[in-house]
Design an enzyme around this catalytic site. Structure first.
Site, PDB file in Angstrom:
ATOM      1  N   PHE A 108       0.860  -1.181   0.000  1.00  0.00           N
ATOM      2  CA  PHE A 108       0.000   0.000   0.000  1.00  0.00           C
ATOM      3  C   PHE A 108       0.904   1.241   0.000  1.00  0.00           C
ATOM      4  O   PHE A 108       1.951   1.244   0.648  1.00  0.00           O
ATOM      5  CB  PHE A 108      -0.903  -0.008   1.231  1.00  0.00           C
ATOM      6  CG  PHE A 108      -1.978   1.041   1.194  1.00  0.00           C
ATOM      7  CD1 PHE A 108      -3.098   0.871   0.407  1.00  0.00           C
ATOM      8  CD2 PHE A 108      -1.854   2.205   1.929  1.00  0.00           C
ATOM      9  CE1 PHE A 108      -4.084   1.849   0.362  1.00  0.00           C
ATOM     10  CE2 PHE A 108      -2.832   3.190   1.894  1.00  0.00           C
ATOM     11  CZ  PHE A 108      -3.953   3.007   1.104  1.00  0.00           C
ATOM     12  N   ASP A 110       2.302  -5.582   8.098  1.00  0.00           N
ATOM     13  CA  ASP A 110       1.103  -4.748   8.008  1.00  0.00           C
ATOM     14  C   ASP A 110      -0.084  -5.696   7.849  1.00  0.00           C
ATOM     15  O   ASP A 110      -0.230  -6.358   6.819  1.00  0.00           O
ATOM     16  CB  ASP A 110       1.198  -3.793   6.815  1.00  0.00           C
ATOM     17  CG  ASP A 110      -0.031  -2.904   6.676  1.00  0.00           C
ATOM     18  OD1 ASP A 110      -1.092  -3.260   7.222  1.00  0.00           O
ATOM     19  OD2 ASP A 110       0.060  -1.869   5.993  1.00  0.00           O
ATOM     20  N   TYR A 117     -10.631  -0.470  10.930  1.00  0.00           N
ATOM     21  CA  TYR A 117     -11.877  -0.174  10.216  1.00  0.00           C
ATOM     22  C   TYR A 117     -12.191  -1.116   9.064  1.00  0.00           C
ATOM     23  O   TYR A 117     -13.242  -0.989   8.444  1.00  0.00           O
ATOM     24  CB  TYR A 117     -11.867   1.268   9.701  1.00  0.00           C
ATOM     25  CG  TYR A 117     -10.629   1.694   8.947  1.00  0.00           C
ATOM     26  CD1 TYR A 117     -10.449   1.353   7.619  1.00  0.00           C
ATOM     27  CD2 TYR A 117      -9.650   2.448   9.573  1.00  0.00           C
ATOM     28  CE1 TYR A 117      -9.309   1.742   6.937  1.00  0.00           C
ATOM     29  CE2 TYR A 117      -8.514   2.851   8.902  1.00  0.00           C
ATOM     30  CZ  TYR A 117      -8.350   2.492   7.576  1.00  0.00           C
ATOM     31  OH  TYR A 117      -7.206   2.874   6.897  1.00  0.00           O
ATOM     32  N   LYS A 118     -11.338  -2.070   8.759  1.00  0.00           N
ATOM     33  CA  LYS A 118     -11.644  -3.005   7.669  1.00  0.00           C
ATOM     34  C   LYS A 118     -12.379  -4.224   8.235  1.00  0.00           C
ATOM     35  O   LYS A 118     -13.541  -4.129   8.607  1.00  0.00           O
ATOM     36  CB  LYS A 118     -10.365  -3.391   6.924  1.00  0.00           C
ATOM     37  CG  LYS A 118      -9.659  -2.202   6.262  1.00  0.00           C
ATOM     38  CD  LYS A 118      -8.458  -2.664   5.449  1.00  0.00           C
ATOM     39  CE  LYS A 118      -7.588  -1.507   4.984  1.00  0.00           C
ATOM     40  NZ  LYS A 118      -8.267  -0.575   4.075  1.00  0.00           N
ATOM     41  N   ARG A 122     -12.463  -4.901  -7.076  1.00  0.00           N
ATOM     42  CA  ARG A 122     -12.148  -5.631  -5.848  1.00  0.00           C
ATOM     43  C   ARG A 122     -13.432  -5.957  -5.085  1.00  0.00           C
ATOM     44  O   ARG A 122     -14.328  -5.119  -4.967  1.00  0.00           O
ATOM     45  CB  ARG A 122     -11.252  -4.805  -4.924  1.00  0.00           C
ATOM     46  CG  ARG A 122      -9.866  -4.525  -5.406  1.00  0.00           C
ATOM     47  CD  ARG A 122      -8.987  -4.030  -4.261  1.00  0.00           C
ATOM     48  NE  ARG A 122      -9.661  -3.057  -3.400  1.00  0.00           N
ATOM     49  CZ  ARG A 122      -9.190  -2.634  -2.228  1.00  0.00           C
ATOM     50  NH1 ARG A 122      -8.056  -3.117  -1.756  1.00  0.00           N
ATOM     51  NH2 ARG A 122      -9.839  -1.736  -1.515  1.00  0.00           N
TER      52      ARG A 122
END
Length: 411
Positions: free
Chosen positions: A124, A196, A221-222, A370
């Site tokens: 990322f 990560d 938050y995922k 995605r």
């Protein structure tokens, strides 16, 4: 046949009851939990209590009376149970970017004299930006080496490597890498492994202690469904805590914060990884969100996740054949995270048209559609509906309408 298969899989789903722990909009298929998790049912009441009683009535007394001071460690331990970390090794608070910077720089400081920091060119962007910043600050060479090639580089040049910083899941394609093998390769070279977990925590078993991971970070938050901007977390293995020398030293990480000393003295254990006053409302929302995992076995989450992603690939093979789609996600379950991606030259308008029909995924430039599958609330029927809608949009050309060509700020 696909309809009957979806119904049979959902009828046999041992996690089906967990879906009721989320407040899902009627008629919406939500496959973007790899960006922002759905709202857990426990969160609204917890936030209301935090605002009206804890803040509104108890005021500053809540730091003691309602356990605000202990919330980063308490929530950290709750996350730790999902990522294979024994208590006392995880704290929650601040953003992923802050936690990345703090832990990556601290990790590199534990290997003085080594000049290389390895990171993934497919990481990322923030991970790469932070690695470059750490490199500049410490005079390290940052080398971008794909995850599948990192073990070979560590074997050849490991004596120069301070830290290997990677993610177990490719955020674009969902490809899964072998955390244990790469951690072992780093250790064999005398380097540290930094992970990560943004696309892994809450989506699959992550055994940080068992594989000997050194440091890890992740967002709330995922798949943890802590809400927009939810606090991140940092894992510092117990064996590194005494030597953990973080660059951002705030008063919450001090050994005696209320002594108000002008000289920093790190707190005991993982408490020294705390920085400043946490965003309490968000932190308490995350703590409440994590109760959705109560009684849930992460191995069971993984089994359902693989069933969902595998069923998605089967549906795509059957319904999207000849329509310009190619799979970007490995077929081998051992190499697949909890998301699936398709390539198509018109990815953005296709996703926009899907969203308009109540099927929410996302896209990543230039051509990836995605779809994230949170096993706690996504069903096989959801998967089938998503692919059926995608087929109808593509065949009809509905995505070519002008409103689906205009890109907003957030895509």
């Amino acid at each position: 046949m696909l309809t009957e298969r979806a119904a049979a899989l959902d009828a046999a789903d041992p996690l089906a009851h967990v879906r009721s722990r989320f407040l899902l909009p009627e008629g919406v298929v939500y496959l973007d939990g790899n960006s922002l998790g759905a709202l857990p049912a426990a969160v609204p009441a917890a936030v209301e209590d935090a605002v009206h009683r804890q803040w509104g009535t108890d005021l500053i007394r809540s730091w003691n009376a309602n356990g605000w001071w202990e919330a980063p460690a308490r929530t950290g331990d709750a996350v730790g149970r999902l990522i294979g970390a024994a208590p006392g090794q995880v704290v929650a608070g601040d953003s992923t970017s802050v936690q990345l910077f703090n832990t990556l720089l601290a990790a590199a400081r534990l290997r003085p004299g080594r000049r290389l920091l390895l990171t993934d060119p497919d990481h990322f962007p923030t991970d790469q930006y932070v690695a470059d910043s750490v490199g500049r600050l410490l005079g390290l060479d940052v080398r971008r080496v794909p995850a599948r090639e990192a073990a070979a580089v560590l074997a050849a040049e490991g004596a120069d490597v301070a830290v290997a910083a990677y993610a177990p899941v490719d955020y674009r394609t969902g490809e899964l890498y072998d955390m244990a093998a790469l951690t072992a390769a780093a250790h064999a070279a005398g380097a540290l492994a930094h992970w990560d977990l943004c696309h892994a925590a809450g989506a699959m078993p992550v055994e940080l202690d068992a594989i000997g991971a050194d440091f890890a970070v992740g967002c709330g938050y995922k798949y943890l469904s802590g809400g927009p901007g939810a606090p991140a977390f940092a894992y510092v293995a117990a064996r590194h805590q005494d030597g953990f020398d973080q660059p951002l030293t705030g008063w919450h990480g001090h050994a005696a914060p209320f002594a108000m000393s002008g000289t920093y003295a790190p707190g005991p254990g993982v408490a020294r990884a705390r920085i400043g006053t946490p965003a309490l409302l968000s932190l308490l929302a995350l703590e409440a969100a994590l109760t959705a995992f109560d009684g849930v076995d992460m191995a069971g989450v993984r089994r359902k996740s693989l069933s969902l992603t595998g069923f998605f690939q089967d549906c795509a093979d059957s319904l999207l054949d000849g329509l310009g789609f190619t799979s970007a996600t490995p077929r081998d379950p051992a190499r697949r995270g909890s998301q699936a991606a398709l390539r198509h030259p018109e990815a953005y308008p296709l996703v926009a048209a899907l969203t308009a029909r109540g099927v929410i995924g996302d896209m990543r430039a230039p051509d990836l559609l995605r779809f994230g599958f949170n096993a706690l609330y996504v069903t096989h029927a959801d998967v089938l509906r998503a692919v059926e809608e995608l087929r109808e949009i593509t065949v009809s050309g509905a995505h070519r309408a002008p409103e689906f060509r205009e890109r907003p700020t957030v895509t």
